[in-house]
Design an enzyme around this catalytic site. Structure first.
Site, PDB file in Angstrom:
ATOM      1  N   ASP A 336       0.899  -1.217   0.072  1.00 13.55           N
ATOM      2  CA  ASP A 336       0.017  -0.044   0.104  1.00 13.55           C
ATOM      3  C   ASP A 336       0.943   1.496  -0.037  1.00 13.55           C
ATOM      4  O   ASP A 336       2.107   0.991   0.036  1.00 13.55           O
ATOM      5  CB  ASP A 336      -1.079   0.016   1.097  1.00 13.55           C
ATOM      6  CG  ASP A 336      -0.080   0.177   2.512  1.00 13.55           C
ATOM      7  OD1 ASP A 336       0.675  -0.318   2.608  1.00 13.55           O
ATOM      8  OD2 ASP A 336      -0.989   0.571   3.606  1.00 13.55           O
ATOM      9  N   ASP A 624      -1.329  -1.502   6.499  1.00  8.67           N
ATOM     10  CA  ASP A 624      -1.259  -1.136   7.992  1.00  8.67           C
ATOM     11  C   ASP A 624      -2.822  -0.768   8.225  1.00  8.67           C
ATOM     12  O   ASP A 624      -3.098  -0.448   9.421  1.00  8.67           O
ATOM     13  CB  ASP A 624      -0.360   0.253   8.208  1.00  8.67           C
ATOM     14  CG  ASP A 624      -0.879   1.305   7.292  1.00  8.67           C
ATOM     15  OD1 ASP A 624      -1.576   1.096   6.323  1.00  8.67           O
ATOM     16  OD2 ASP A 624      -0.496   2.448   7.481  1.00  8.67           O
ATOM     17  N   ASP A 628      -6.344  -3.609   4.294  1.00 11.09           N
ATOM     18  CA  ASP A 628      -5.395  -4.428   3.718  1.00 11.09           C
ATOM     19  C   ASP A 628      -5.546  -5.790   4.297  1.00 11.09           C
ATOM     20  O   ASP A 628      -4.814  -6.886   3.830  1.00 11.09           O
ATOM     21  CB  ASP A 628      -4.032  -3.896   4.126  1.00 11.09           C
ATOM     22  CG  ASP A 628      -3.618  -2.512   3.658  1.00 11.09           C
ATOM     23  OD1 ASP A 628      -4.084  -2.354   2.421  1.00 11.09           O
ATOM     24  OD2 ASP A 628      -3.305  -1.793   4.206  1.00 11.09           O
TER      25      ASP A 628
END
Length: 895
Positions: A336, A624, A628
């Site tokens: 990400d 995080d 996700d």
């Protein structure tokens, strides 16, 4: 709030009915596997299963020898030793993983008792978050956590932090359709559980609670165990099959050889044949037991456990043991953006104003401080935190870094009136009695530069609008947020009109502002990320950015970290909606070219991971946020950030404690080095097993018994190999492995060079030992010096001293070969001990153990003490194994 009087909310009866129909607003906790089941899982390893079978057969043989043949209790040493090896291998893996699990016990703590303000029975009241039901009207204020999913009924300057679901820290929410963002990940008039109100206030009607919410769907999907087989598991499966069929083949050949010898040498007698046949079966089963690499599960477990412990020093907290090694096989990392590649904190990238003009500089400072709704948490001077709008917080941080205290500037200036930011006007304004220009009332405005310039008649400094526009263009092409600043000293007449005229009217009707400057704000890339990304790319690992942010921002971040270049075309980037429209076939055809996915939803990332896995890629995922979690769980290795959400951590296999992408490269280095350590042990132990198997096979056709007793083989196969596992598992990683490409997960764990080494060295040892065995059976040897004056005679039984000589030579050949195994694929000398102090210590204990067994083992090990002269001769003569290996490595290095 004005809207409170317009809504009645649910009645108590409706609340009960809603709860019965839709359930409580809680997330279903993950099902906890019982402790004993988690332990039993460790016995699914193919090599452990082989050991269990071998151990069971060994117990049967030992009972027959003890009760049927009258041999003493030492026959039980081998089966006991095998089961000790099983328990050690499974127990260590279980122990280390349970310790890691305890470190994660604080994860997924959902505060269901947090109070939420709702409207029920026509009144505003507070209820626990878990008691919120579908149909409830929930009031939202700045700083509030949103307890459920729902549709907004009212929104005033409402900005939501959706980073936990989409990666976007600020999303404007509205009930006005003209303000809807059609490219937003989630509708502009909906709010979601697990997100947070950053600014403004509003009211929404709950539509989904608990597991039905977007947050709940992610949470539940993160618990799904896809049972993704790791590359190491697959390769050990194949090795287990090879060992099994190899030992069965040897056993079959031995049985055939002994039966052939029987019919060649003896006349047929049923009783004698059955006894001979049963004895042959026992020899075959013993060989199967000997052939199984008892130390391999131990070597794997010790290597993983050692790496698990040492990786924490490189800021990788490993929760699942397999993740240590799997990182070394990784071919793709899906990462990400926010919080992983970037700092997840908006910062001033650049600021442009006339710094030589002291008045302009003072006005910029005061304007930033007073014309703002944000504030800073300065509790920790080293790590200042922004509270409120991240963009405005970035301006205050810049002011703080300049040595200015925004609190003093704000308190010294008397704020007269304020005009909040809105998406319609695209600016905000504040009127203050200035402390920097005493007696003056100043109107500060801040917002989109193209809007603010319409109200300006002069520019501070020597800049022109063309220069300002050019600079803004550069920043905006880099996906940065830009702001313009202007002010006006209000005349007395205007000041008097403030009570009856709005600020907005004054700005529009008396446009005579001075333009002060412009600012570029961005979420900066972490300093170490470009080098870390380059290291991974050089190691043959593809990087793919998956973010909820805009395509422009994602491409700019990709450019800054070294992933995106001008040569990359449209096939390298895709948005979430476009991604969702692709069929599975179309996606598989394009997935290799993708570098960036923007506007991604949680399940998009999971689908991307599963598609890559279907293409035979080993996938690691970093993240995080709660969004996700599904991808983290589905990946071969999930890497969460240390300051990530608890759901993300629970779904991951490794937590990057320092949130640094650089630590991911360290994890890859550890994984690749660990795999090589396992290969080194396989190289060492299979060489031992090849020698042992051929010795027994040759004995079957020669009509001789193996000179190695059960207890001696136990030392060689179990104790010595276990120590060797510890020695080879403790070798430190080397950065050299980062110059290699990822290994093929379909490749066999025994490489071509390893196979040649095992067969060549094992074959050489076999012929050497076979010749030595022949000499001992046909000549009287009372010491190694007798080999210089041999007199070969008829076949005879070997004396205990000769058996001790043979056993010691056998062990010392393997002892020196362990140094060669240690140096395999390192390009270094076997005497390179830097960082390998543990290897030297364990090798020392192996040698001392062999001396003690020979000198003190007596009847248990069927040995007798050797003379000092024989010890010296054996150690020196067998060490040629190491010296030849060193010469070959030197030659290979020069070549």
């Amino acid at each position: 709030m004005e809207h409170k009087q317009h809504y009645e909310g649910l009645t108590d009866f409706e609340v009960q009915a809603s709860r019965l129909k839709y359930g409580r607003n809680v997330l279903t906790p993950p099902v906890q596997t019982s402790l004993w089941k988690r332990f039993i899982v460790k016995f699914r390893d193919p090599l452990i299963i082989i050991l269990l079978v071998a151990g069971s057969l060994s117990i049967g043989i030992s009972f027959y020898e003890y009760f049927g043949l009258g041999i003493d209790a030492t026959v039980f040493f081998e089966p006991v030793g095998i089961f000790i090896a099983i328990l050690l291998a499974t127990g260590l893996a279980f122990l280390f993983e349970e310790r890691a699990n305890r470190a994660f016990t604080i994860l997924n703590k959902v505060n269901d008792e947090e109070m939420v303000e709702v409207i029920r029975n026509g009144n505003a009241t507070k209820v626990p978050k878990c008691d919120v039901v579908v149909g409830d009207l929930v009031l939202l204020n700045t700083g509030a956590d949103i307890p459920a999913d729902g549709e907004l009924l009212n929104a005033v300057q409402l900005h939501i932090d959706e980073s936990s679901l989409t990666g976007e820290p600020i999303c404007h929410k509205s009930v006005n359709r003209d303000e809807f963002d059609e490219h937003a990940t989630y509708p502009s008039n909906h709010v979601l559980r697990g997100t947070k109100v950053m600014e403004g206030h509003g009211l929404f009607r709950v539509e989904k609670v608990g597991d039905a919410t977007e947050n709940g769907k992610v949470f539940v999907s993160a618990q799904i165990d896809n049972s993704v087989k790791t590359p190491l598991t697959e390769q050990l499966d194949r090795l287990g099959k090879l060992v099994t069929w190899g030992s069965y083949s040897f056993a079959g050949l031995i049985l055939a050889g002994r039966l052939f010898m029987f019919f060649m040498e003896y006349s047929f007698d049923w009783v004698f044949f059955l006894q001979y046949f049963l004895n042959s079966i026992m020899i075959c089963v013993t060989l199967i037991v000997v052939a199984v690499p008892e130390g391999l599960p131990m070597a794997v477990t010790l290597s993983l456990a050692y790496s698990m412990r040492r990786m924490l020093k490189t800021n990788n907290l490993v929760r699942k043991m397999h993740a240590c090694e799997t990182m070394g096989a990784t071919t793709v990392i899906c990462t990400d953006k926010t919080g992983t590649l970037t700092q997840n904190q908006m910062r001033v990238y650049a600021i442009s104003f006339d710094e030589k003009d002291t008045t302009c500089r003072a006005l910029m400072r005061e304007g930033i401080a007073v014309n703002s709704t944000a504030s800073l948490d300065l509790t920790d001077p080293e790590h200042s935190l922004t509270l409120g709008n991240p963009t405005e917080g970035a301006l205050l941080l810049w002011l703080h870094e300049q040595g200015e205290d925004y609190r003093e500037l704000r308190s010294d200036a008397e704020i007269i009136d304020e005009l909040p930011f809105s998406t319609e006007r695209k600016f905000m304004a504040t009127v203050v009695k200035s402390s920097l220009l005493p007696g003056k009332v100043i109107l500060y405005i801040k917002g989109a530069t193209d809007i603010i310039r319409n109200y300006c008649t002069t520019i501070s400094g020597n800049s022109s609008w063309d220069e300002i526009t050019h600079r803004l263009g550069i920043w905006q092409n880099q996906a940065m947020r830009t702001l313009g600043f202007a002010c006006r000293i209000l005349p007395e007449k205007t000041i008097k009109d403030l009570k009856s005229v709005s600020i907005e009217s004054i700005i529009r009707e008396e446009a005579a502002f001075t333009f002060l400057g412009i600012v570029a704000i961005s979420d900066p890339v972490r300093k170490e990320v470009p080098a870390a990304v380059r290291e991974c790319i050089n190691a043959g690992i593809a990087i793919k950015i998956v973010t909820g942010d805009t395509p422009g921002t994602a491409k700019e971040i990709g450019r800054q970290v070294g992933l995106w270049s001008e040569a990359d075309g449209e096939r390298a980037i895709i948005t979430g909606p476009e991604f969702a429209m692709l069929t599975d076939e179309a996606l598989r055809a394009r997935v290799a070219d993708l570098k960036i996915m923007a506007r991604a939803r949680p399940m998009d990332k999971k689908r991307l991971v599963e598609t890559l896995q279907a293409e035979n890629q080993v996938v690691a995922v970093t993240g995080d946020g709660t969004n996700d979690a599904p991808a983290l769980k589905a990946a071969h290795v999930g890497l969460s950030m240390g300051d990530g959400t608890s759901v993300a951590k629970e779904a991951s296999d490794i937590t990057i404690v320092d949130n640094s992408f650089r630590s991911i490269g360290k994890a890859v280095m550890w994984g690749r080095s660990l795999y090589q350590n396992i290969q080194r042990f396989i190289l060492f132990q299979l060489t031992v097993n090849v020698v042992a198997c051929f010795i027994v096979l040759a004995g079957a056709f020669m009509g001789t018994q193996s000179p190695l007793t059960v207890t001696q083989m136990l030392w060689v196969n179990l104790i010595m190999d276990t120590f060797a596992a510890m020695a080879l598992a403790s070798l430190p990683p080397t950065e050299k492995v980062m110059r290699d490409k990822p290994r093929d997960r379909k490749a066999f764990i025994i490489t071509r060079s390893m196979a040649i080494n095992i067969l060549a060295v094992g074959g050489f040892f076999f012929f050497l030992l076979l010749a030595f065995l022949y000499i001992l059976e046909h000549a009287t040897v009372t010491g190694m010096a007798d080999l210089l004056r041999l007199q070969i005679g008829d076949h005879k039984h070997m004396s205990p001293y000769e058996l001790s000589l043979f056993f010691t030579v056998f062990v010392m050949l393997q002892f020196w070969n362990m140094f060669n195994a240690r140096a395999y694929a390192t390009g270094r000398s076997a005497f390179h001990f830097k960082g390998c102090e543990g290897f030297g210590t364990i090798v020392f204990f192996i040698f001392i153990g062999q001396v003690l067994i020979i000198e003190l083992g007596g009847q248990m090990f069927n040995v007798t003490p050797l003379s000092l002269q024989d010890w010296v001769v054996i150690i020196v003569s067998t060490s040629f194994v190491l010296w030849v290996g060193e010469l070959l490595r030197l030659w290979d290095k020069k070549r």
